[in-house]
Scaffold this active site. Sequence first.
Site, PDB file in Angstrom:
ATOM      1  N   THR A  20       4.983  -1.919  -3.359  1.00  0.00           N
ATOM      2  CA  THR A  20       5.883  -2.282  -4.465  1.00  0.00           C
ATOM      3  C   THR A  20       5.902  -1.213  -5.540  1.00  0.00           C
ATOM      4  O   THR A  20       6.947  -0.922  -6.125  1.00  0.00           O
ATOM      5  CB  THR A  20       5.429  -3.625  -5.076  1.00  0.00           C
ATOM      6  N   ASP A  78      -0.058  -6.284  -0.332  1.00  0.00           N
ATOM      7  CA  ASP A  78      -0.187  -7.351   0.667  1.00  0.00           C
ATOM      8  C   ASP A  78      -1.316  -7.121   1.668  1.00  0.00           C
ATOM      9  O   ASP A  78      -1.961  -8.075   2.106  1.00  0.00           O
ATOM     10  CB  ASP A  78       1.145  -7.539   1.411  1.00  0.00           C
TER      11      ASP A  78
END
Length: 332
Positions: free
Chosen positions: A12, A86
Amino acid sequence: MKRILIIATGGTIASTADGRGLSPTLTGRELAEQVPLIDGLCELDFIQPMNIDSTNMRPDDWLGMARIIRTGYDGYDGFVILHGTDTMAYTAAALSYLVQASEKPIVLTGSQQPMANPFTDAKLNLYQSLLYALDDASRDVAVVFGGQAICGTRAHKQRTMSANAFTSVNFPALAVLRGERIIRGVGLPGKNLSAPIFYDMLDERVCVIKLTPGLAPTIFETLKPAYRAIILETFGIGGIPEREGASFKRAIFDWIDAGRTLVITTQVPEEGLDLGVYEVGRAYADHPGILRGGDMTTEALVAKTMWALGQARDADELGRLFMAPVNHDRTS
Ligand code: ASP
């Protein structure tokens, strides 16, 4: 002036929106340019082995990162890896096994919001990761995120959106970061004087099964062709169901008799496993072919099992490698 190598992999922090969903496009150098606070802190070099959502990270990529660290080890005082959140905990654990006893810090960071978001956590995370990597007391693999430094084998992604995405499981955070200050716990071991140990083999044929009520024990047979080890997340402190017509005992002992590895852990995030407490766990407590996860995270169990399978020549060696603590991964 100290030198840090930034290994940028995506996530991200590097992502931009193009109408098809966030995906990483910015390079490590472009990200660093967005954080004026880091100017003059140290000499920075950049390497970009990939630019991916960490959803797509694989064990091969962990080996690639370990190779970059090995090649650059003598030339740098520390390493900062920009990574998606993640699967960051898996990568942090894997690097803890692939690069052991490193007196130079290997720091993983990223962000929950992209660098361009006005409320991004990316700038502070990058800044504090560099501060942590530059600090003389830092060593080994750690995740620096949301104002905490967490041991690389103890990180777990706990929140999908908030800035404090990670928790330190069954082990205290290594440090709290407040602005430019690093506040450490006491009593952690100091620098090693010996050289780090690098490893370059993993066996990725490791699968995690989470027990759910009604799960069929035949899952073990189904997984046999593709996997060498199963990590079984049991109920509570270590319960495995045993009902007429659905015998996990038979399935598990068949799996072990076929020369496969079974690691037993719990699906409860905190406080770990004790197979001796309940009758529903006792049958597995002292079986020599079963490895007990103790209070390790599932992320660390996956990485450690892949690493131990990659090194061991037989079951005894596998057991020894698996049980020996590495980078504070288990309480002995
Ligand atoms: N999906 C992103 C990744 O892991 C999430 C993030 O970085 O926060 O790459």
